[in-house]
Design a protein around this motif. Structure first.
Motif, PDB file in Angstrom:
ATOM      1  N   ALA A  23      22.576  51.126  81.516  1.00  0.00           N
ATOM      2  CA  ALA A  23      23.506  50.802  80.423  1.00  0.00           C
ATOM      3  C   ALA A  23      24.825  50.302  80.994  1.00  0.00           C
ATOM      4  N   ALA A  24      25.322  50.966  82.035  1.00  0.00           N
ATOM      5  CA  ALA A  24      26.576  50.543  82.667  1.00  0.00           C
ATOM      6  C   ALA A  24      26.428  49.146  83.267  1.00  0.00           C
ATOM      7  N   ARG A  25      25.263  48.863  83.847  1.00  0.00           N
ATOM      8  CA  ARG A  25      25.031  47.521  84.412  1.00  0.00           C
ATOM      9  C   ARG A  25      25.028  46.451  83.322  1.00  0.00           C
ATOM     10  N   PHE A  26      24.386  46.747  82.184  1.00  0.00           N
ATOM     11  CA  PHE A  26      24.407  45.806  81.056  1.00  0.00           C
ATOM     12  C   PHE A  26      25.847  45.521  80.657  1.00  0.00           C
ATOM     13  N   MET A  27      26.622  46.580  80.531  1.00  0.00           N
ATOM     14  CA  MET A  27      28.005  46.440  80.097  1.00  0.00           C
ATOM     15  C   MET A  27      28.817  45.629  81.114  1.00  0.00           C
ATOM     16  N   ALA A  28      28.610  45.899  82.392  1.00  0.00           N
ATOM     17  CA  ALA A  28      29.333  45.161  83.435  1.00  0.00           C
ATOM     18  C   ALA A  28      28.905  43.694  83.463  1.00  0.00           C
ATOM     19  N   ASP A  29      27.606  43.454  83.402  1.00  0.00           N
ATOM     20  CA  ASP A  29      27.091  42.071  83.449  1.00  0.00           C
ATOM     21  C   ASP A  29      27.575  41.245  82.267  1.00  0.00           C
ATOM     22  N   LEU A  30      27.666  41.872  81.105  1.00  0.00           N
ATOM     23  CA  LEU A  30      28.048  41.163  79.885  1.00  0.00           C
ATOM     24  C   LEU A  30      29.546  41.248  79.586  1.00  0.00           C
ATOM     25  N   VAL A  31      30.269  41.974  80.427  1.00  0.00           N
ATOM     26  CA  VAL A  31      31.708  42.173  80.277  1.00  0.00           C
ATOM     27  C   VAL A  31      32.025  42.721  78.876  1.00  0.00           C
ATOM     28  N   ILE A  32      31.371  43.830  78.554  1.00  0.00           N
ATOM     29  CA  ILE A  32      31.591  44.515  77.282  1.00  0.00           C
ATOM     30  C   ILE A  32      31.867  45.987  77.554  1.00  0.00           C
ATOM     31  N   GLY A  33      32.505  46.652  76.621  1.00  0.00           N
ATOM     32  CA  GLY A  33      32.876  48.048  76.811  1.00  0.00           C
ATOM     33  C   GLY A  33      32.045  49.035  76.030  1.00  0.00           C
ATOM     34  N   ASP A  34      31.002  48.556  75.350  1.00  0.00           N
ATOM     35  CA  ASP A  34      30.183  49.464  74.559  1.00  0.00           C
ATOM     36  C   ASP A  34      28.837  48.830  74.253  1.00  0.00           C
ATOM     37  N   VAL A  35      27.882  49.684  73.968  1.00  0.00           N
ATOM     38  CA  VAL A  35      26.565  49.245  73.496  1.00  0.00           C
ATOM     39  C   VAL A  35      26.157  50.150  72.346  1.00  0.00           C
ATOM     40  N   ILE A  36      25.351  49.617  71.476  1.00  0.00           N
ATOM     41  CA  ILE A  36      24.805  50.393  70.368  1.00  0.00           C
ATOM     42  C   ILE A  36      23.567  51.118  70.869  1.00  0.00           C
ATOM     43  N   VAL A  37      23.399  52.353  70.457  1.00  0.00           N
ATOM     44  CA  VAL A  37      22.207  53.129  70.800  1.00  0.00           C
ATOM     45  C   VAL A  37      21.293  53.108  69.579  1.00  0.00           C
ATOM     46  N   SER A  38      20.062  52.615  69.801  1.00  0.00           N
ATOM     47  CA  SER A  38      19.119  52.430  68.697  1.00  0.00           C
ATOM     48  C   SER A  38      17.883  53.300  68.855  1.00  0.00           C
ATOM     49  N   ASP A  39      17.278  53.630  67.730  1.00  0.00           N
ATOM     50  CA  ASP A  39      16.025  54.377  67.708  1.00  0.00           C
ATOM     51  C   ASP A  39      14.898  53.485  68.213  1.00  0.00           C
ATOM     52  N   GLU A  40      14.109  53.992  69.136  1.00  0.00           N
ATOM     53  CA  GLU A  40      13.058  53.172  69.735  1.00  0.00           C
ATOM     54  C   GLU A  40      11.927  52.811  68.770  1.00  0.00           C
ATOM     55  N   HIS A  41      11.763  53.566  67.706  1.00  0.00           N
ATOM     56  CA  HIS A  41      10.687  53.292  66.763  1.00  0.00           C
ATOM     57  C   HIS A  41      11.128  52.430  65.587  1.00  0.00           C
ATOM     58  N   THR A  42      12.278  52.733  65.039  1.00  0.00           N
ATOM     59  CA  THR A  42      12.724  52.023  63.842  1.00  0.00           C
ATOM     60  C   THR A  42      13.755  50.941  64.124  1.00  0.00           C
ATOM     61  N   GLY A  43      14.409  51.044  65.275  1.00  0.00           N
ATOM     62  CA  GLY A  43      15.470  50.092  65.600  1.00  0.00           C
ATOM     63  C   GLY A  43      16.785  50.404  64.909  1.00  0.00           C
TER      64      GLY A  43
END
Length: 151
Positions: A23-43
């Motif tokens: 998750a930290a790598r995604f944030m660093a690569d995309l230059v963002i400070g947050d990500v949404i956490v989603s349910d794996e079944h329903t989204g």
């Protein structure tokens, strides 16, 4: 004006099983400070993971980021707003909850965008007084956490 007109589209989301390192790598690569956490079944949106969550709950605690899942550190029960809601509604939500960002969801609760204070600052339908009220509520929320010694 509707929230969908000013929100950032295609928000980044992760699952609770994603490692905090990834998750930290995604944030660093995309230059963002947050990500949404989603349910794996329903989204549907479960919560948010911020760079602050990573710093306070992983780095400061000396935890292994590769071995620690997002599910153990994210902030659950995110306040969300529908894509067709009025911009004034998101201003009210941010002000009343002291929030910097809110996931924008479709009718099934899946993230379709993310709206932030920065998005509001560029919107002609949001007055300087409204923006100032949002910023004050965010500052008060942080101040409250510091006084209480909680994150």
């Amino acid at each position: 004006m509707r929230v969908s007109e000013i929100a950032t589209a295609h928000p980044v989301s992760v699952l609770t099983t994603t490692s905090t390192e990834d998750a930290a790598r995604f944030m660093a690569d995309l230059v963002i400070g947050d990500v949404i956490v989603s349910d794996e079944h329903t989204g549907s949106v479960l919560g948010m993971l911020t760079d602050r969550d990573l710093a306070v709950h992983i780095v400061a605690q000396g935890l292994d980021a590769a071995g620690t899942s997002v599910g153990t550190v994210y902030t659950p029960n995110a306040v969300t707003i529908g894509a067709e809601a009025a911009v004034s509604d998101v201003v009210d939500l941010m002000t009343s909850n002291g929030l910097h960002r809110i996931p924008v969801v479709d009718s099934d609760g899946r993230a379709v965008g993310l709206i932030s204070v920065e998005d509001l600052s560029t919107c002609e339908d949001v007055s300087d007084d409204q923006l100032r009220a949002v910023m004050k509520s965010i500052a008060n929320k942080y101040r409250e956490r510091r006084v209480l010694g909680r994150e």
